[in-house]
Design an enzyme around this catalytic site. Sequence first.
Site, PDB file in Angstrom:
ATOM      1  N   ASP A  12       1.066  -0.948   0.206  1.00  0.00           N
ATOM      2  CA  ASP A  12      -0.560   0.374  -0.119  1.00  0.00           C
ATOM      3  C   ASP A  12       0.994   1.597   0.272  1.00  0.00           C
ATOM      4  OD1 ASP A  12      -1.297   2.078   0.679  1.00  0.00           O
ATOM      5  OD2 ASP A  12      -2.238   1.261   2.067  1.00  0.00           O
ATOM      6  N   HIS A  19      -8.449   4.909   2.732  1.00  0.00           N
ATOM      7  CA  HIS A  19      -7.709   4.288   2.799  1.00  0.00           C
ATOM      8  C   HIS A  19      -8.492   2.750   1.601  1.00  0.00           C
ATOM      9  CE1 HIS A  19      -4.254   4.750   5.010  1.00  0.00           C
ATOM     10  NE2 HIS A  19      -5.053   4.949   6.340  1.00  0.00           N
ATOM     11  N   GLN A  94       3.492   3.966   2.533  1.00  0.00           N
ATOM     12  CA  GLN A  94       3.254   3.663   3.741  1.00  0.00           C
ATOM     13  C   GLN A  94       4.228   2.717   4.214  1.00  0.00           C
ATOM     14  OE1 GLN A  94      -1.357   3.707   5.367  1.00  0.00           O
ATOM     15  NE2 GLN A  94      -0.550   1.304   5.002  1.00  0.00           N
ATOM     16  N   TYR A 227       1.756   0.993  15.092  1.00  0.00           N
ATOM     17  CA  TYR A 227       0.509   0.890  13.936  1.00  0.00           C
ATOM     18  C   TYR A 227       0.931   1.297  12.508  1.00  0.00           C
ATOM     19  CZ  TYR A 227      -3.850   0.562  11.293  1.00  0.00           C
ATOM     20  OH  TYR A 227      -4.719   0.039  10.255  1.00  0.00           O
ATOM     21  N   LYS A 230      -2.592  -2.832   7.955  1.00  0.00           N
ATOM     22  CA  LYS A 230      -2.589  -3.924   8.271  1.00  0.00           C
ATOM     23  C   LYS A 230      -1.949  -4.680   6.491  1.00  0.00           C
ATOM     24  CE  LYS A 230      -4.079  -6.070  11.160  1.00  0.00           C
ATOM     25  NZ  LYS A 230      -3.975  -6.708  12.234  1.00  0.00           N
ATOM     26  N   ASP A 231      -1.284  -5.181   7.016  1.00  0.00           N
ATOM     27  CA  ASP A 231      -1.028  -5.915   6.157  1.00  0.00           C
ATOM     28  C   ASP A 231      -1.316  -6.952   4.873  1.00  0.00           C
ATOM     29  OD1 ASP A 231       1.270  -6.227   8.278  1.00  0.00           O
ATOM     30  OD2 ASP A 231      -0.818  -7.603   9.513  1.00  0.00           O
ATOM     31  N   GLN A 240      -5.844 -28.158  -9.804  1.00  0.00           N
ATOM     32  CA  GLN A 240      -5.895 -29.469 -10.292  1.00  0.00           C
ATOM     33  C   GLN A 240      -5.055 -30.967 -10.733  1.00  0.00           C
ATOM     34  OE1 GLN A 240      -9.841 -27.278 -11.275  1.00  0.00           O
ATOM     35  NE2 GLN A 240      -9.841 -29.443 -12.007  1.00  0.00           N
ATOM     36  N   ARG A 264      -9.036   0.491  11.112  1.00  0.00           N
ATOM     37  CA  ARG A 264      -7.619   0.516  11.801  1.00  0.00           C
ATOM     38  C   ARG A 264      -7.054  -0.241  12.122  1.00  0.00           C
ATOM     39  NH1 ARG A 264      -8.207   6.067  13.181  1.00  0.00           N
ATOM     40  NH2 ARG A 264      -9.615   7.118  12.593  1.00  0.00           N
TER      41      ARG A 264
HETATM   42  C1  F6R Z   1      -5.826   1.951   6.756  1.00  0.00           C
HETATM   43  C2  F6R Z   1      -6.984   0.378   7.538  1.00  0.00           C
HETATM   44  C3  F6R Z   1      -7.866   2.658   7.845  1.00  0.00           C
HETATM   45  C4  F6R Z   1      -7.042   3.301   8.480  1.00  0.00           C
HETATM   46  C5  F6R Z   1      -8.062   4.301   8.950  1.00  0.00           C
HETATM   47  C6  F6R Z   1      -7.288   5.439  10.496  1.00  0.00           C
HETATM   48  O1  F6R Z   1      -5.448  -0.095   6.358  1.00  0.00           O
HETATM   49  O2  F6R Z   1      -7.739   0.448   7.607  1.00  0.00           O
HETATM   50  O3  F6R Z   1      -9.248   2.192   8.245  1.00  0.00           O
HETATM   51  O4  F6R Z   1      -6.500   2.959   9.925  1.00  0.00           O
HETATM   52  O5  F6R Z   1      -8.446   4.296   8.131  1.00  0.00           O
HETATM   53  O6  F6R Z   1      -6.648   6.146   9.422  1.00  0.00           O
HETATM   54  P1  F6R Z   1      -5.256   7.418  10.233  1.00  0.00           P
HETATM   55  O7  F6R Z   1      -5.007   6.681  11.287  1.00  0.00           O
HETATM   56  O8  F6R Z   1      -4.536   7.404   8.501  1.00  0.00           O
HETATM   57  O9  F6R Z   1      -6.410   8.339   9.870  1.00  0.00           O
HETATM   58 MG    MG Z   2      -3.644   1.965   2.787  1.00  0.00          MG
HETATM   59 MG    MG Z   3      -4.578  -2.009   1.982  1.00  0.00          MG
END
Ligand code: F6R
Ligand code: MG
Ligand code: MG
Length: 438
Positions: A12, A19, A94, A227, A230-231, A240, A264
């Site tokens: 990402d 996001h 990121q 943090y 996410k991964d 097959q 988050r």
């Molecule tokens: C990112 C994700 C989002 C963010 C959330 C808060 O992969 O899952 O849910 O964690 O939008 O983002 P910030 O803290 O960057 O505003």
């Molecule tokens: Mg993102």
């Molecule tokens: Mg993602």
Amino acid sequence: MPKTTISVIKADVGSFPGHSRTHPKLLEKAAKMLKDEEGKLLTDSVVTHCGDDLELIMTHTLGVDNENIHKLAWDVFMECTKIAKSLKLYGAGQDMLATAFSGNVKGMGPGVAEMEFEERASDPVLVFMADKTEPGAWNFFLYKIFADPFNTAGLVIDPSMHKGFIFEVHDLFEKRKIRFTCPEESYNLLAYIGAPSRYVIKYVYRRDGEVAASTSTQRLGLLAGRYVGKDDPVMIVRSQSGLPAVGEILDPFCIPVLVAGWMRGSHHGPLMPVGLCDANCTRFDGPPRVLCFGFQICNGKLIGPVDMFDDPAFDRVRNRCSELADMIRAQGPFEPHRLSLEEMEYTTLPSVEKELAARWEPLPPQFRPFFRDVDHTQRTLMQSSCVPCSCISKNADGVSWKRPFIGLRSDDPQQTKRISFRSRYIHLFRVMRGRRPG
Ligand code: F6R
Ligand code: MG
Ligand code: MG
């Protein structure tokens, strides 16, 4: 004919709005950079996205963990980061945890799943890509595909699959690995993979050593120590002729499994299988999604992709996921919608706790600690046999009545249990009679 390697590398490096999805300009840039390498480093390539993750699907003959292939992916992500920054996309760069490439993208932020194999007469391959979840999310599906005869008919009726499969599990916390052979060791396997935040299936092999599945296992939080999103893992599964059929690989996704990683990276939510046009995370930044591209591999060429979940047969699970999403969302900040405290360690919650730490006050002491170690005399007495109640109440030698007996230990666990139980009883009895123990 040299062996074919499939490398799926993702990151990402910025999305819009927030996001939810990768910008087309990033997809164009990545596709062009990979096309330029076809006939050189690469045999073929496909670029796509799942939510905010940019996915590079590449074939070549250089084997897994090849420095040049990893460097190419790194360069693509760096170039795309530049575009993301110029457009002020959200979270630009990121996942790029390092500033310079050093031999292998593993541990540097991007997720990697790779496998090398000798092409069979016909080699169908499915590439899965998920957003808003963790690598262990594949555990459930890999078990169903390769170890559950109620899912995979071939395990029962195809002699070439009858012997079962070998699962390589990685412990992401202790950095160690183990292999389980199924069906014999399926209970052992489940004992670990049922905790997907820590134990992750990295590979599945057929008994003859033929690779059948490969996943990405990096956890950004563990790498960065904080943090950073996410991964959002990827997975390659071969199909097959002695391996599960395409339909057997897809069918487990009809179960709306709750996974970690929504909003988050801190909430559980149902993993929704979607076609590419729906692979955009909107509701509460989700719910978590999984996309699947199907290919035939032909001398390293990717014949496809076919958008495998773009099928009304998956409408019902999508609706069930939405129902589950309603139910679990109603719990707001309460577990189990929110992850357990242990898992929240890798989110932004500890910063909140840090700010409040100084405001906590100790409770006034009322009782001595419930469990305490005992002096040598007591321990000897208690270990000598199962101490009868009367012995204790008669103030047996060496037993100090001034202290409660709670938590006396013996080398014999059974005895300890009995002693603890009786001690607790005496403790309660004393409390009931208005005597403060200790
Ligand atoms: C990112 C994700 C989002 C963010 C959330 C808060 O992969 O899952 O849910 O964690 O939008 O983002 P910030 O803290 O960057 O505003
Ligand atoms: Mg993102
Ligand atoms: Mg993602």
